[in-house]
Write a protein that holds these residues in place. Structure first.
Motif, PDB file in Angstrom:
ATOM      1  N   ASN A 105      19.289  11.314  52.009  1.00 58.85           N
ATOM      2  CA  ASN A 105      19.757  11.820  53.305  1.00 58.85           C
ATOM      3  C   ASN A 105      19.943  10.661  54.285  1.00 58.85           C
ATOM      4  O   ASN A 105      19.180   9.684  54.255  1.00 58.85           O
ATOM      5  N   GLY A 106      20.923  10.760  55.156  1.00 59.66           N
ATOM      6  CA  GLY A 106      21.105   9.684  56.118  1.00 59.66           C
ATOM      7  C   GLY A 106      22.362   9.823  56.949  1.00 59.66           C
ATOM      8  O   GLY A 106      23.025  10.865  56.946  1.00 59.66           O
ATOM      9  N   VAL A 107      22.698   8.743  57.652  1.00 63.77           N
ATOM     10  CA  VAL A 107      23.870   8.686  58.527  1.00 63.77           C
ATOM     11  C   VAL A 107      24.765   7.540  58.063  1.00 63.77           C
ATOM     12  O   VAL A 107      24.278   6.442  57.753  1.00 63.77           O
ATOM     13  N   ILE A 108      26.078   7.768  58.005  1.00 65.20           N
ATOM     14  CA  ILE A 108      27.020   6.730  57.590  1.00 65.20           C
ATOM     15  C   ILE A 108      27.146   5.698  58.708  1.00 65.20           C
ATOM     16  O   ILE A 108      27.616   5.998  59.808  1.00 65.20           O
ATOM     17  N   GLU A 109      26.707   4.490  58.414  1.00 65.19           N
ATOM     18  CA  GLU A 109      26.787   3.395  59.394  1.00 65.19           C
ATOM     19  C   GLU A 109      28.127   2.697  59.355  1.00 65.19           C
ATOM     20  O   GLU A 109      28.637   2.231  60.377  1.00 65.19           O
ATOM     21  N   ILE A 164      32.057   2.622  57.096  1.00 64.22           N
ATOM     22  CA  ILE A 164      32.938   3.152  56.063  1.00 64.22           C
ATOM     23  C   ILE A 164      34.332   2.568  56.285  1.00 64.22           C
ATOM     24  O   ILE A 164      34.827   2.524  57.421  1.00 64.22           O
ATOM     25  N   GLY A 165      34.940   2.082  55.216  1.00 63.60           N
ATOM     26  CA  GLY A 165      36.267   1.496  55.322  1.00 63.60           C
ATOM     27  C   GLY A 165      36.405   0.287  54.419  1.00 63.60           C
ATOM     28  O   GLY A 165      35.590   0.056  53.519  1.00 63.60           O
ATOM     29  N   ARG A 166      37.448  -0.494  54.656  1.00 63.11           N
ATOM     30  CA  ARG A 166      37.696  -1.702  53.863  1.00 63.11           C
ATOM     31  C   ARG A 166      36.769  -2.824  54.333  1.00 63.11           C
ATOM     32  O   ARG A 166      36.597  -3.031  55.533  1.00 63.11           O
ATOM     33  N   LYS A 167      36.154  -3.548  53.381  1.00 66.94           N
ATOM     34  CA  LYS A 167      35.223  -4.618  53.743  1.00 66.94           C
ATOM     35  C   LYS A 167      35.404  -5.790  52.764  1.00 66.94           C
ATOM     36  O   LYS A 167      34.785  -5.827  51.702  1.00 66.94           O
ATOM     37  N   ASN A 168      36.262  -6.743  53.118  1.00 64.75           N
ATOM     38  CA  ASN A 168      36.543  -7.961  52.332  1.00 64.75           C
ATOM     39  C   ASN A 168      36.395  -7.744  50.827  1.00 64.75           C
ATOM     40  O   ASN A 168      37.027  -6.871  50.260  1.00 64.75           O
ATOM     41  N   GLY A 169      35.556  -8.559  50.172  1.00 61.83           N
ATOM     42  CA  GLY A 169      35.454  -8.490  48.716  1.00 61.83           C
ATOM     43  C   GLY A 169      34.869  -7.210  48.174  1.00 61.83           C
ATOM     44  O   GLY A 169      34.989  -6.908  46.969  1.00 61.83           O
ATOM     45  N   TYR A 170      34.226  -6.416  49.048  1.00 61.24           N
ATOM     46  CA  TYR A 170      33.658  -5.140  48.604  1.00 61.24           C
ATOM     47  C   TYR A 170      34.738  -4.072  48.384  1.00 61.24           C
ATOM     48  O   TYR A 170      34.481  -3.045  47.766  1.00 61.24           O
ATOM     49  N   GLY A 171      35.920  -4.277  48.911  1.00 65.22           N
ATOM     50  CA  GLY A 171      36.941  -3.236  48.840  1.00 65.22           C
ATOM     51  C   GLY A 171      36.548  -2.060  49.705  1.00 65.22           C
ATOM     52  O   GLY A 171      35.978  -2.223  50.794  1.00 65.22           O
ATOM     53  N   ASN A 172      36.837  -0.866  49.245  1.00 66.42           N
ATOM     54  CA  ASN A 172      36.435   0.337  49.977  1.00 66.42           C
ATOM     55  C   ASN A 172      34.917   0.457  49.913  1.00 66.42           C
ATOM     56  O   ASN A 172      34.325   0.482  48.829  1.00 66.42           O
ATOM     57  N   TYR A 173      34.298   0.593  51.090  1.00 65.66           N
ATOM     58  CA  TYR A 173      32.856   0.386  51.208  1.00 65.66           C
ATOM     59  C   TYR A 173      32.229   1.469  52.084  1.00 65.66           C
ATOM     60  O   TYR A 173      32.809   1.891  53.092  1.00 65.66           O
ATOM     61  N   VAL A 174      31.027   1.929  51.681  1.00 67.29           N
ATOM     62  CA  VAL A 174      30.250   2.878  52.488  1.00 67.29           C
ATOM     63  C   VAL A 174      28.824   2.366  52.584  1.00 67.29           C
ATOM     64  O   VAL A 174      28.237   1.957  51.572  1.00 67.29           O
ATOM     65  N   ARG A 175      28.251   2.386  53.800  1.00 66.29           N
ATOM     66  CA  ARG A 175      26.833   2.074  53.961  1.00 66.29           C
ATOM     67  C   ARG A 175      26.158   3.228  54.691  1.00 66.29           C
ATOM     68  O   ARG A 175      26.646   3.708  55.712  1.00 66.29           O
ATOM     69  N   ILE A 176      25.015   3.675  54.133  1.00 68.83           N
ATOM     70  CA  ILE A 176      24.280   4.814  54.683  1.00 68.83           C
ATOM     71  C   ILE A 176      22.901   4.348  55.142  1.00 68.83           C
ATOM     72  O   ILE A 176      22.169   3.711  54.377  1.00 68.83           O
ATOM     73  N   LYS A 177      22.541   4.671  56.369  1.00 69.14           N
ATOM     74  CA  LYS A 177      21.211   4.370  56.893  1.00 69.14           C
ATOM     75  C   LYS A 177      20.320   5.591  56.655  1.00 69.14           C
ATOM     76  O   LYS A 177      20.615   6.690  57.124  1.00 69.14           O
ATOM     77  N   HIS A 178      19.218   5.390  55.915  1.00 69.17           N
ATOM     78  CA  HIS A 178      18.333   6.494  55.561  1.00 69.17           C
ATOM     79  C   HIS A 178      17.144   6.609  56.510  1.00 69.17           C
ATOM     80  O   HIS A 178      16.660   7.718  56.779  1.00 69.17           O
ATOM     81  N   ASN A 179      16.631   5.515  56.989  1.00 70.87           N
ATOM     82  CA  ASN A 179      15.578   5.513  58.011  1.00 70.87           C
ATOM     83  C   ASN A 179      15.609   4.154  58.707  1.00 70.87           C
ATOM     84  O   ASN A 179      16.572   3.398  58.546  1.00 70.87           O
ATOM     85  N   GLN A 180      14.566   3.828  59.448  1.00 74.58           N
ATOM     86  CA  GLN A 180      14.572   2.579  60.209  1.00 74.58           C
ATOM     87  C   GLN A 180      14.571   1.345  59.311  1.00 74.58           C
ATOM     88  O   GLN A 180      14.958   0.257  59.742  1.00 74.58           O
ATOM     89  N   GLN A 181      14.147   1.500  58.061  1.00 77.08           N
ATOM     90  CA  GLN A 181      14.033   0.351  57.170  1.00 77.08           C
ATOM     91  C   GLN A 181      15.044   0.331  56.034  1.00 77.08           C
ATOM     92  O   GLN A 181      15.543  -0.714  55.659  1.00 77.08           O
ATOM     93  N   MET A 198      34.163  12.268  55.057  1.00 77.47           N
ATOM     94  CA  MET A 198      33.270  11.129  55.260  1.00 77.47           C
ATOM     95  C   MET A 198      33.773  10.309  56.447  1.00 77.47           C
ATOM     96  O   MET A 198      34.944   9.923  56.475  1.00 77.47           O
ATOM     97  N   ARG A 199      32.902  10.046  57.423  1.00 73.84           N
ATOM     98  CA  ARG A 199      33.299   9.290  58.607  1.00 73.84           C
ATOM     99  C   ARG A 199      32.080   8.561  59.169  1.00 73.84           C
ATOM    100  O   ARG A 199      30.935   8.954  58.920  1.00 73.84           O
ATOM    101  N   ARG A 200      32.329   7.525  59.931  1.00 77.31           N
ATOM    102  CA  ARG A 200      31.244   6.786  60.560  1.00 77.31           C
ATOM    103  C   ARG A 200      30.496   7.700  61.530  1.00 77.31           C
ATOM    104  O   ARG A 200      31.092   8.420  62.328  1.00 77.31           O
TER     105      ARG A 200
END
Length: 496
Positions: A357-361, A363-380, A395-397
Motif C-alpha cells: 500500500n502507498g502513494v505514487i511519488e 510516474i513517467g519517463r526517467k532517463n535510463g529507467y524508461g517508464n518508471y513508477v516509484r511508490i512511497k509506502h511509509n516514512q522509510q 495511475m497518477r502522481r
C-alpha cells in the motif's frame, strides 16, 4: 394485441433448449483485476448478487447450489415450459390469448462466428435487414459488447414465418459464457429490447496434490489445477517465497479450491483457494482462508497468524530472476557497476503489481529507467519499477494504490536489452537488497477469534482429506476408462 409483450418470454422458452455455446478463447484473468485474491474475492463474469458467505455454509456430502439471477428467481421445481415462472422471472405479463400460437411459428437459425466476422455482417448475411440488424445490435450493447464475440461462438437468430416464404426477424440469442445467456427481442413500436438470464451455479470443492518436478505451474497442470488457481496460489505465497529460487524438484504442494458448474456440468469459473500447503526443503507452509467476526477475509497460517506482510517479495507472476542486487558488469555500458535492484525477465505486457500500500511519488519517463513508477509506502520504505511498456489504468502522481494493484506492464523502455522488470526497494532514500528487507507479519488472531479459527482449521483439514480422496478416485477412473467415457465437462480435468 401486441406481439412484443410476449416476445421476451418466448425467447426465454427457447433458451431451455439452447445448447451450451462455449467461448473459443480464454483470457488470462490477472490482466484485469487490480486487487489480490487476498484483498477481494474473484469477480464474476457479470455483475450480480453477492455470493453466499462460504464460511457460513456447513460442509456436507452434497454440493451447495447458489442461484444467480438478475431478478433473484429461485428454482421452484416447475417444468421448463412453465410460462408463469418464466414470465415472472423476466418481469413480463403473460401473453394474451392467441399470442403464444403466433410465437410458436418462430424459426431458428444458428450461425457461427468465424475469423474476421462481425455480428452485423453475420446478421446481414443471414437475410436480416440492415436497419433491423443495426437496431438489434444497439439493444444488445446494454447487456453484452458484441466486439467480445469469440471465433466459434454460436448465435441463434429467430424469425417469424409469415405469408408465403417471407420471414420476419424477431431477435437473437447467444451465450457469452457458461454463466449466462443474453437475448434481444423485437418490441412492436419500440424497436428491440435486450435481456440477460443468469444460470444457477453449483459450487464444488476440489482438492489436488502433486510433487514438483520442474515448476509449480507444471505440477499443478499435471493434476488438473486451473492456471488462474495456481497464479492465485503463487501470489498468496509471494510474501515469503521466491519462486525463482526457493522451489526445487522434489518439493510438494497441496491445494483445495472452489469451482462453479452449470446444471449441465460445464465448468463456469473458479472460486477462492480455501487451503494450500507448500513443502519446500522439507518445511511445510500452510494457509487457510478465514473470515473474522469483523467480516475481514484473509489467509492465516495454522497458528492463526496472517500471512500478509508489508511488501510482496516478487511483484510479478511467473517471471525468472535475470539479475540480482549487487556489483555486476553492465550489459550495455560494458563496465562493472552497482546493480541497485533485481531484474525479473518476463514477456512484454506481463502485469506488474504494487508491492504494498502507498502513494505514487513519481510516474513517467526517467532517463535510463524508461517508464518508471516509484511508490512511497511509509516514512522509510519506497519501491520503484522500471522499463515498463505502459502504466496501469488511472495511475497518477499522488494517487493511492493498494497492495496487488496493477501499476504497469513489463516492457523494455530506457536502457534495456530485453523485456524485464527492474525492481528496487529503498530505505531512507537508499536502494537496498529486496531479498533482505525485514517484512513484519500482519495481525494474529486472539481469544475467542482464535478458538473459532481452530475449529475452522479442523473442519478444513477434514474437507481437504475427503475431497482429495474423491479427486484421486476420479483420476484413477479416468486413467482406467479413458477420456472418451468421462463426462464432457471433466475431460482433461483430472480433479473434476
Amino acid at each position: 394485441m401486441r406481439l412484443g409483450v410476449a416476445a421476451i418470454p418466448a425467447l426465454a422458452l427457447c433458451l431451455a433448449s439452447v445448447p451450451t455455446f462455449a467461448s473459443a478463447g480464454w483470457e488470462y484473468p490477472y490482466n484485469h483485476p487490480t486487487r489480490t485474491p487476498i484483498d477481494s474475492a474473484p469477480a464474476a463474469a457479470t455483475t450480480g448478487p453477492e455470493l453466499a458467505d462460504l464460511d457460513k455454509v456447513s460442509a456436507g456430502p452434497h454440493p451447495v447450489k447458489t442461484a444467480f439471477a438478475e431478478d433473484a428467481v429461485e428454482d421452484t421445481g416447475a417444468p421448463a415450459g412453465d410460462t408463469s415462472m418464466l414470465a415472472d422471472a423476466l418481469g413480463e405479463s403473460l401473453p394474451e390469448e392467441g399470442q403464444t400460437e403466433a410465437l410458436a411459428d418462430l424459426d431458428r437459425k444458428v450461425v457461427e462466428v468465424g475469423r474476421g466476422d462481425t455480428l452485423l455482417g453475420l446478421l446481414v448475411n443471414a437475410s436480416v435487414p440492415k436497419i433491423d440488424a443495426h437496431d438489434a445490435i444497439e439493444a444488445l450493447r446494454s447487456v453484452f459488447d458484441p466486439r467480445r464475440l469469440q471465433v466459434g461462438q454460436e448465435v441463434a437468430l429467430l424469425f417469424q414465418r409469415e405469408s408465403g416464404s417471407d420471414r420476419r426477424f424477431m431477435g437473437l440469442e447467444l451465450e457469452p459464457d457458461a454463466e449466462r445467456a443474453v437475448s434481444v427481442a423485437r418490441v412492436e413500436g419500440e424497436g428491440y429490447e435486450a435481456a440477460t438470464i443468469d444460470k444457477a451455479l453449483e459450487r464444488r470443492k476440489t482438492a489436488a496434490s502433486a510433487v514438483i518436478d520442474s515448476s509449480l505451474f507444471e505440477a499443478g497442470a499435471s493434476v488438473g489445477v486451473p492456471i488462474p488457481v495456481m497464479a492465485a496460489m503463487i501470489r498468496a505465497y509471494s510474501y515469503d517465497v521466491d519462486f525463482q529460487r526457493d522451489v526445487q524438484p522434489g518439493d510438494e504442494f497441496q491445494v483445495m479450491y472452489e469451482r462453479y458448474f452449470t446444471d449441465d456440468g460445464a465448468a463456469a469459473r473458479d472460486g477462492d483457494i480455501l487451503y494450500a500447503a507448500l513443502t519446500l526443503g522439507g518445511k511445510q507452509m500452510e494457509l487457510f482462508r478465514y473470515k473474522t467476526r469483523d467480516g475481514i477475509i484473509d489467509y492465516f497460517n495454522r497458528q492463526g497468524e496472517s500471512i500478509r506482510k508489508a511488501l510482496l517479495r516478487t511483484p510479478i507472476d511467473g517471471a525468472r530472476v535475470s539479475s540480482k542486487f549487487g556489483m555486476r558488469r553492465h550489459p550495455i555500458l560494458g563496465f562493472s557497476k552497482m546493480h541497485t535492484g533485481m531484474d525479473f525477465a518476463a514477456p512484454t505486457g506481463t502485469p506488474i503489481y504494487a508491492a504494498g500500500n502507498g502513494v505514487i511519488e513519481e510516474i513517467g519517463r526517467k532517463n535510463g529507467y524508461g517508464n518508471y513508477v516509484r511508490i512511497k509506502h511509509n516514512q522509510q520504505i519506497a519501491t520503484a519499477y522500471a522499463h515498463l511498456s505502459k502504466f496501469g489504468t488511472d495511475m497518477r502522481r499522488g494517487g493511492r494504490v493498494q497492495q496487488g494493484d496493477i501499476i504497469g506492464y513489463v516492457g523494455t523502455t530506457g536502457r534495456s536489452t530485453g523485456p524485464h522488470l527492474h525492481y528496487e526497494v529503498m530505505r531512507g532514500g537508499r536502494q537496498i537488497n529486496p531479498m533482505s528487507v525485514d517484512l513484519p507479519t500482519g495481525v494474529a488472531l486472539e481469544g475467542r477469534e482464535l478458538v473459532a479459527f481452530k475449529h475452522h482449521v479442523e473442519e478444513t483439514d477434514r474437507q481437504f482429506a475427503a475431497n482429495l480422496q474423491s479427486s484421486q478416485q476420479v483420476a484413477q477412473s479416468v486413467s482406467a476408462t479413458g477420456d472418451a467415457e468421462h463426462p464432457d465437462a471433466c475431460r482433461g480435468d483430472r480433479t473434476c
